[in-house]
Design a protein around this motif. Structure first.
Motif, PDB file in Angstrom:
ATOM      1  N   GLY A 162      -9.247  39.720  37.321  1.00  0.00           N
ATOM      2  CA  GLY A 162      -8.079  39.834  36.467  1.00  0.00           C
ATOM      3  C   GLY A 162      -8.091  40.957  35.461  1.00  0.00           C
ATOM      4  O   GLY A 162      -7.030  41.359  34.965  1.00  0.00           O
ATOM      5  N   TYR A 163      -9.273  41.495  35.119  1.00  0.00           N
ATOM      6  CA  TYR A 163      -9.336  42.538  34.095  1.00  0.00           C
ATOM      7  C   TYR A 163      -9.167  43.955  34.653  1.00  0.00           C
ATOM      8  O   TYR A 163      -9.288  44.926  33.925  1.00  0.00           O
ATOM      9  CB  TYR A 163     -10.626  42.438  33.290  1.00  0.00           C
ATOM     10  N   TYR A 164      -8.897  44.075  35.938  1.00  0.00           N
ATOM     11  CA  TYR A 164      -8.494  45.383  36.452  1.00  0.00           C
ATOM     12  C   TYR A 164      -7.044  45.655  36.062  1.00  0.00           C
ATOM     13  O   TYR A 164      -6.237  44.743  35.903  1.00  0.00           O
ATOM     14  CB  TYR A 164      -8.625  45.433  37.976  1.00  0.00           C
ATOM     15  N   ALA A 188     -15.445  44.993  43.129  1.00  0.00           N
ATOM     16  CA  ALA A 188     -16.405  44.219  42.346  1.00  0.00           C
ATOM     17  C   ALA A 188     -15.673  43.246  41.431  1.00  0.00           C
ATOM     18  O   ALA A 188     -14.592  43.542  40.922  1.00  0.00           O
ATOM     19  CB  ALA A 188     -17.280  45.153  41.517  1.00  0.00           C
ATOM     20  N   PRO A 189     -16.236  42.065  41.188  1.00  0.00           N
ATOM     21  CA  PRO A 189     -15.589  41.100  40.297  1.00  0.00           C
ATOM     22  C   PRO A 189     -15.372  41.657  38.899  1.00  0.00           C
ATOM     23  O   PRO A 189     -16.167  42.458  38.400  1.00  0.00           O
ATOM     24  CB  PRO A 189     -16.568  39.922  40.277  1.00  0.00           C
ATOM     25  N   ARG A 190     -14.314  41.221  38.265  1.00  0.00           N
ATOM     26  CA  ARG A 190     -14.033  41.567  36.877  1.00  0.00           C
ATOM     27  C   ARG A 190     -13.206  40.427  36.271  1.00  0.00           C
ATOM     28  O   ARG A 190     -12.006  40.552  36.071  1.00  0.00           O
ATOM     29  CB  ARG A 190     -13.285  42.896  36.785  1.00  0.00           C
ATOM     30  N   PRO A 191     -13.853  39.295  35.989  1.00  0.00           N
ATOM     31  CA  PRO A 191     -13.127  38.095  35.579  1.00  0.00           C
ATOM     32  C   PRO A 191     -12.465  38.254  34.225  1.00  0.00           C
ATOM     33  O   PRO A 191     -12.927  39.003  33.367  1.00  0.00           O
ATOM     34  CB  PRO A 191     -14.207  37.013  35.557  1.00  0.00           C
ATOM     35  N   ASP A 192     -11.380  37.510  34.035  1.00  0.00           N
ATOM     36  CA  ASP A 192     -10.606  37.608  32.807  1.00  0.00           C
ATOM     37  C   ASP A 192     -10.742  36.379  31.914  1.00  0.00           C
ATOM     38  O   ASP A 192     -10.068  36.283  30.885  1.00  0.00           O
ATOM     39  CB  ASP A 192      -9.130  37.846  33.137  1.00  0.00           C
ATOM     40  N   SER A 193     -11.611  35.427  32.287  1.00  0.00           N
ATOM     41  CA  SER A 193     -11.670  34.146  31.596  1.00  0.00           C
ATOM     42  C   SER A 193     -12.899  33.379  32.082  1.00  0.00           C
ATOM     43  O   SER A 193     -13.536  33.770  33.067  1.00  0.00           O
ATOM     44  CB  SER A 193     -10.405  33.326  31.899  1.00  0.00           C
ATOM     45  N   TYR A 194     -13.218  32.274  31.401  1.00  0.00           N
ATOM     46  CA  TYR A 194     -14.270  31.404  31.921  1.00  0.00           C
ATOM     47  C   TYR A 194     -13.881  30.840  33.281  1.00  0.00           C
ATOM     48  O   TYR A 194     -14.719  30.677  34.167  1.00  0.00           O
ATOM     49  CB  TYR A 194     -14.555  30.264  30.949  1.00  0.00           C
ATOM     50  N   TYR A 195     -12.607  30.534  33.435  1.00  0.00           N
ATOM     51  CA  TYR A 195     -12.096  30.096  34.739  1.00  0.00           C
ATOM     52  C   TYR A 195     -12.363  31.164  35.798  1.00  0.00           C
ATOM     53  O   TYR A 195     -12.845  30.865  36.898  1.00  0.00           O
ATOM     54  CB  TYR A 195     -10.603  29.802  34.623  1.00  0.00           C
ATOM     55  N   GLY A 196     -12.082  32.429  35.469  1.00  0.00           N
ATOM     56  CA  GLY A 196     -12.361  33.509  36.387  1.00  0.00           C
ATOM     57  C   GLY A 196     -13.843  33.628  36.710  1.00  0.00           C
ATOM     58  O   GLY A 196     -14.218  33.886  37.859  1.00  0.00           O
ATOM     59  N   ASN A 231      16.158  36.689  33.762  1.00  0.00           N
ATOM     60  CA  ASN A 231      15.888  35.444  33.040  1.00  0.00           C
ATOM     61  C   ASN A 231      14.421  35.031  33.030  1.00  0.00           C
ATOM     62  O   ASN A 231      14.100  33.944  32.546  1.00  0.00           O
ATOM     63  CB  ASN A 231      16.699  34.296  33.665  1.00  0.00           C
ATOM     64  N   GLY A 232      13.527  35.866  33.563  1.00  0.00           N
ATOM     65  CA  GLY A 232      12.131  35.480  33.675  1.00  0.00           C
ATOM     66  C   GLY A 232      11.433  35.362  32.338  1.00  0.00           C
ATOM     67  O   GLY A 232      11.858  35.921  31.325  1.00  0.00           O
ATOM     68  N   ALA A 233      10.345  34.622  32.327  1.00  0.00           N
ATOM     69  CA  ALA A 233       9.555  34.437  31.109  1.00  0.00           C
ATOM     70  C   ALA A 233       8.956  35.770  30.668  1.00  0.00           C
ATOM     71  O   ALA A 233       8.494  36.554  31.500  1.00  0.00           O
ATOM     72  CB  ALA A 233       8.449  33.423  31.358  1.00  0.00           C
ATOM     73  N   PRO A 234       8.938  36.055  29.362  1.00  0.00           N
ATOM     74  CA  PRO A 234       8.335  37.306  28.876  1.00  0.00           C
ATOM     75  C   PRO A 234       6.822  37.263  28.994  1.00  0.00           C
ATOM     76  O   PRO A 234       6.205  36.206  28.880  1.00  0.00           O
ATOM     77  CB  PRO A 234       8.787  37.359  27.415  1.00  0.00           C
ATOM     78  N   GLU A 235       6.223  38.409  29.224  1.00  0.00           N
ATOM     79  CA  GLU A 235       4.771  38.509  29.264  1.00  0.00           C
ATOM     80  C   GLU A 235       4.232  38.803  27.865  1.00  0.00           C
ATOM     81  O   GLU A 235       4.899  39.443  27.048  1.00  0.00           O
ATOM     82  CB  GLU A 235       4.333  39.640  30.185  1.00  0.00           C
ATOM     83  N   LEU A 236       3.000  38.364  27.613  1.00  0.00           N
ATOM     84  CA  LEU A 236       2.324  38.774  26.391  1.00  0.00           C
ATOM     85  C   LEU A 236       2.133  40.285  26.425  1.00  0.00           C
ATOM     86  O   LEU A 236       1.679  40.845  27.431  1.00  0.00           O
ATOM     87  CB  LEU A 236       0.970  38.083  26.273  1.00  0.00           C
ATOM     88  N   GLU A 237       2.465  40.953  25.333  1.00  0.00           N
ATOM     89  CA  GLU A 237       2.468  42.406  25.311  1.00  0.00           C
ATOM     90  C   GLU A 237       1.113  42.990  25.694  1.00  0.00           C
ATOM     91  O   GLU A 237       1.015  43.903  26.509  1.00  0.00           O
ATOM     92  CB  GLU A 237       2.888  42.908  23.929  1.00  0.00           C
ATOM     93  N   GLY A 238       0.037  42.461  25.121  1.00  0.00           N
ATOM     94  CA  GLY A 238      -1.283  43.032  25.380  1.00  0.00           C
ATOM     95  C   GLY A 238      -1.809  42.767  26.773  1.00  0.00           C
ATOM     96  O   GLY A 238      -2.751  43.415  27.220  1.00  0.00           O
ATOM     97  N   ALA A 239      -1.211  41.781  27.482  1.00  0.00           N
ATOM     98  CA  ALA A 239      -1.708  41.419  28.799  1.00  0.00           C
ATOM     99  C   ALA A 239      -1.021  42.176  29.926  1.00  0.00           C
ATOM    100  O   ALA A 239      -1.452  42.100  31.070  1.00  0.00           O
ATOM    101  CB  ALA A 239      -1.535  39.918  29.010  1.00  0.00           C
ATOM    102  N   LYS A 240       0.018  42.931  29.612  1.00  0.00           N
ATOM    103  CA  LYS A 240       0.819  43.584  30.647  1.00  0.00           C
ATOM    104  C   LYS A 240       0.031  44.541  31.538  1.00  0.00           C
ATOM    105  O   LYS A 240       0.358  44.689  32.713  1.00  0.00           O
ATOM    106  CB  LYS A 240       1.999  44.325  30.012  1.00  0.00           C
ATOM    107  N   PRO A 241      -0.997  45.253  31.034  1.00  0.00           N
ATOM    108  CA  PRO A 241      -1.662  46.214  31.925  1.00  0.00           C
ATOM    109  C   PRO A 241      -2.504  45.585  33.023  1.00  0.00           C
ATOM    110  O   PRO A 241      -2.909  46.278  33.954  1.00  0.00           O
ATOM    111  CB  PRO A 241      -2.569  47.007  30.961  1.00  0.00           C
ATOM    112  N   PHE A 242      -2.801  44.286  32.946  1.00  0.00           N
ATOM    113  CA  PHE A 242      -3.878  43.716  33.748  1.00  0.00           C
ATOM    114  C   PHE A 242      -3.385  42.786  34.851  1.00  0.00           C
ATOM    115  O   PHE A 242      -2.387  42.087  34.704  1.00  0.00           O
ATOM    116  CB  PHE A 242      -4.851  42.963  32.843  1.00  0.00           C
ATOM    117  N   HIS A 243      -4.163  42.737  35.929  1.00  0.00           N
ATOM    118  CA  HIS A 243      -3.844  41.861  37.049  1.00  0.00           C
ATOM    119  C   HIS A 243      -3.788  40.400  36.626  1.00  0.00           C
ATOM    120  O   HIS A 243      -2.998  39.623  37.170  1.00  0.00           O
ATOM    121  CB  HIS A 243      -4.901  42.026  38.152  1.00  0.00           C
TER     122      HIS A 243
END
Length: 269
Positions: free
Chosen positions: A116-118, A129-137, A240-252
């Protein structure tokens, strides 16, 4: 082909049970919670994936395990404490029980949050290569690594599916790239169960989305041919879609990349 499915009471498990009904001589359905009574060619068992011995007993006579059980999102609190037993210990137990019981194939429900952090500007393959974005990742990266180990060391045939945004229709702009429909999701599971002669495959769980950010050529090994496209909903999502968090927009990984940072800011390189 005798199939065992963990997490059969979850949203993907219920859909798969419905769409695959009658396809296999046996579908053994496992969940920690009570699930609907078994239909013909089904068995329903209440089993905790943290109980290795119970899992091994449940896998006797099974050809393929579809592992869907576990914490399915990043919890709002105590994330690591919840993810560790369900997604890491439990996934180890599934692979080890499969090995002991002589299961031929394990299909592991990984997640795109393993990478997710790509940045979305980079089209990713299953070999990235893996690049997790969370503990879940992190838990999904661990599951993929366990799958690789059990394929290489013990000869299991393993498919790891980096599932995208699974839901009836996309809800935000990011989903126009990473969405997978219920119909395509079950078809991907079917292909993963039935594909012949594979050792270890990582494929993305995605529909035939026009706004491509994943190169899913590895899914060709499985014979997967998705039919739905998030672009069919693009007009509705853009209006009508839900807005994204501004800082999260660059990432998968979307909002998972920003979750839990508090005042520390967002990692960007």
């Amino acid at each position: 082909m005798r199939v065992l499915m963990t997490g059969a009471g979850g949203i993907i498990g219920r859909e798969a049970r419905h769409r695959l009904a009658g396809r296999y001589p046996l579908m053994r359905l496992l969940d920690l919670a009570d699930i609907e009574p078994a239909n013909a060619d089904e068995e329903c068992l209440k089993v905790d994936i943290c109980n290795l011995e119970a899992l091994e007993a449940a896998m006797q006579g099974i050809d393929c395990v579809v592992h869907l059980a576990g914490v399915s999102v990043e919890p709002e609190s105590n994330a690591w404490e919840q993810v560790l037993p369900a997604n890491i210990v439990g996934t180890y137990n599934v692979f080890e029980a499969a090995r002991r019981a002589g299961v031929k194939r394990v299909v592991f429900a990984s997640s795109h949050h393993a990478i997710g952090y790509y940045r979305r500007s980079e089209v990713l393959t299953g070999a990235i290569a893996p690049r997790p974005d969370s503990y879940y990742g992190v838990s999904k990266v661990t599951g993929e690594a366990l799958g690789r180990l059990y394929a290489d060391k013990f000869g299991l045939s393993v498919v790891s599916l980096r599932i995208g945004a699974y839901r009836p229709k996309p809800a935000d702009i990011r989903h126009l790239s990473v969405w997978i429909s219920p119909r395509d999701m079950v078809e991907l599971l079917r292909c993963s169960i039935e594909a012949p002669l594979l050792h270890y495959v990582v494929a993305y769980g995605m529909s035939a989305n026009s706004r491509l950010i994943w190169d899913n050529r590895e899914a060709g090994v499985l014979g997967y041919r998705p039919v739905d496209d998030a672009e069919d909903y693009a007009e509705e999502v853009l209006a009508n879609g839900a807005p994204e968090l501004e800082g999260a927009k660059p990432f998968h990984g979307g909002w998972y990349c920003a979750w839990g940072l508090g005042d520390h800011g967002l990692f960007i390189d």
